[in-house]
Design an enzyme around this catalytic site. Sequence first.
Site, PDB file in Angstrom:
ATOM      1  CG  ASP A 156      -2.290   0.534   0.962  1.00 43.06           C
ATOM      2  OD1 ASP A 156      -2.426   1.336   0.032  1.00 43.06           O
ATOM      3  OD2 ASP A 156      -3.229   0.187   1.715  1.00 43.06           O
ATOM      4  N   GLY A 191      -3.268   4.793  -8.206  1.00 46.41           N
ATOM      5  CA  GLY A 191      -3.232   5.502  -9.487  1.00 46.41           C
ATOM      6  C   GLY A 191      -2.630   6.891  -9.411  1.00 46.41           C
ATOM      7  CG  ASP A 212      -9.507   2.104  -0.839  1.00 42.91           C
ATOM      8  OD1 ASP A 212      -8.499   2.118  -1.571  1.00 42.91           O
ATOM      9  OD2 ASP A 212      -9.478   1.869   0.383  1.00 42.91           O
TER      10      ASP A 212
HETATM   11  C1  GLA Z   1      -6.018   1.251   1.520  1.00 40.36           C
HETATM   12  C2  GLA Z   1      -6.152   0.285   0.347  1.00 40.36           C
HETATM   13  C3  GLA Z   1      -7.271  -0.693   0.643  1.00 40.36           C
HETATM   14  C4  GLA Z   1      -6.981  -1.443   1.941  1.00 40.36           C
HETATM   15  C5  GLA Z   1      -6.755  -0.472   3.072  1.00 40.36           C
HETATM   16  C6  GLA Z   1      -6.244  -1.165   4.326  1.00 40.36           C
HETATM   17  O1  GLA Z   1      -7.136   2.065   1.646  1.00 40.36           O
HETATM   18  O2  GLA Z   1      -6.387   0.983  -0.839  1.00 40.36           O
HETATM   19  O3  GLA Z   1      -7.444  -1.600  -0.426  1.00 40.36           O
HETATM   20  O4  GLA Z   1      -5.858  -2.266   1.753  1.00 40.36           O
HETATM   21  O5  GLA Z   1      -5.807   0.531   2.742  1.00 40.36           O
HETATM   22  O6  GLA Z   1      -6.014  -0.274   5.373  1.00 40.36           O
END
Ligand code: GLA
Length: 402
Positions: A156, A191, A212
């Site tokens: 992440d 992105g 997300d």
């Molecule tokens: C981000 C990612 C998600 C998830 C959360 C976990 O928002 O984009 O897909 O993995 O972190 O905290």
Amino acid sequence: MKTIGLLFATVFFAAVLLAEGNAQNNASVSAGLALTPPMGWNSWNKFGCNVSEDMIKSMADAVLKSGMKDAGYVYVNIDDCWQVNRDDKGNIVADPQRFPHGMKAVGDYIHSLGLKFGVYSDAGSETCAGRPGGLGHEYQDAIQYATWGVDYLKYDWCHTTTQDAKAAYANIRAALDASGRPIVLSICEWGTAKPWLWGAEVGGNLWRTTGDIQDRWGGQQKWPDGSCCSNGVLAILDQQVGLQSYAGPGHWNDPDMLEVGNGGMNDAEYRSHFSLWALLAAPLIAGNDLRNMRPEIHDILTNKEVIAVDQDAMGRGGERVANTGDVEVWSKQLSDGSRAVVLLNRGGAEQEIVARWEDLGYPASLSASVRDLWEHKDLGKIRGKFSARVPSHGVVMVTVKP
Ligand code: GLA
């Protein structure tokens, strides 16, 4: 003097060759991963931070029992919150309450079912949920993951301050390869720095193209803290336009994980979500509770004809080839020369949608066999165009084969 110079030059070139050889050896560790879009399950969309050894093991059981494994789902991925701190040597520590037997035991169990094991970390100092991130521990973590039998790492982008995304992901890929274990690298950078432009080059196997997903049909919504934005299915879809050429064997656009079955959309919308993700050649990472799926949800996630479109060996990304108002036609080339086609109705009422052969890259005079992938029915040979009535928020998905 001359001889010493020559000696130095020889030693120098030998060292360069050796270093290059090592780099190539390391890179070859992960060569050949994700030749088709990865398929599996991930804990985040349904369970958030509520992950545990028992839940993950029962979900792995359910991948088998539900027929998901037979349909092609193999990765069982634990997202954020499995980790709590680092020990005095800097080793990452799993939550001892939630994972009392440690991560290797979880991996061993998943492997014993013939499935593969995924974990999550972050390129910054902390994960998005505030757990310890990977920054400065890349090689140490990679060795640890390899010891646990990890097959897939989602990495992440929270708490990365001024880090350079391309360099950060190249670094973790090098660390994973140095561990000697082939590990799929899922770039989760939302992105922001256009990872489709450099993700493949740094050895990423998939890269998120957007923020997300949330379990809803409609557009973008601010998060509770006022920051922008979570995305419904259509908001994500709109952000895929133009990215199709970056997808290919080993490196995929990732429009985020599936919400199919999580309760926020109706079955027509979930069928559309799944069809479009397959057409985009997206990773198919289910995010619902597989232990108690309704039959309708099971039938969406395990529709082998739709999955075959996603998994087509040529690995072409799908593209939007026509759109007027609420009506869109999406098309993906398949390796046998046919096209997968999705007729999408974004509107509030049923509508007739037409897919013209010219929009699919075929001459209008061509006679082609059309097959409905949700009805599982051949519709016969058709010339010039295919049309169908499509329910509100629904799709008709066909293959068109010359
Ligand atoms: C981000 C990612 C998600 C998830 C959360 C976990 O928002 O984009 O897909 O993995 O972190 O905290």
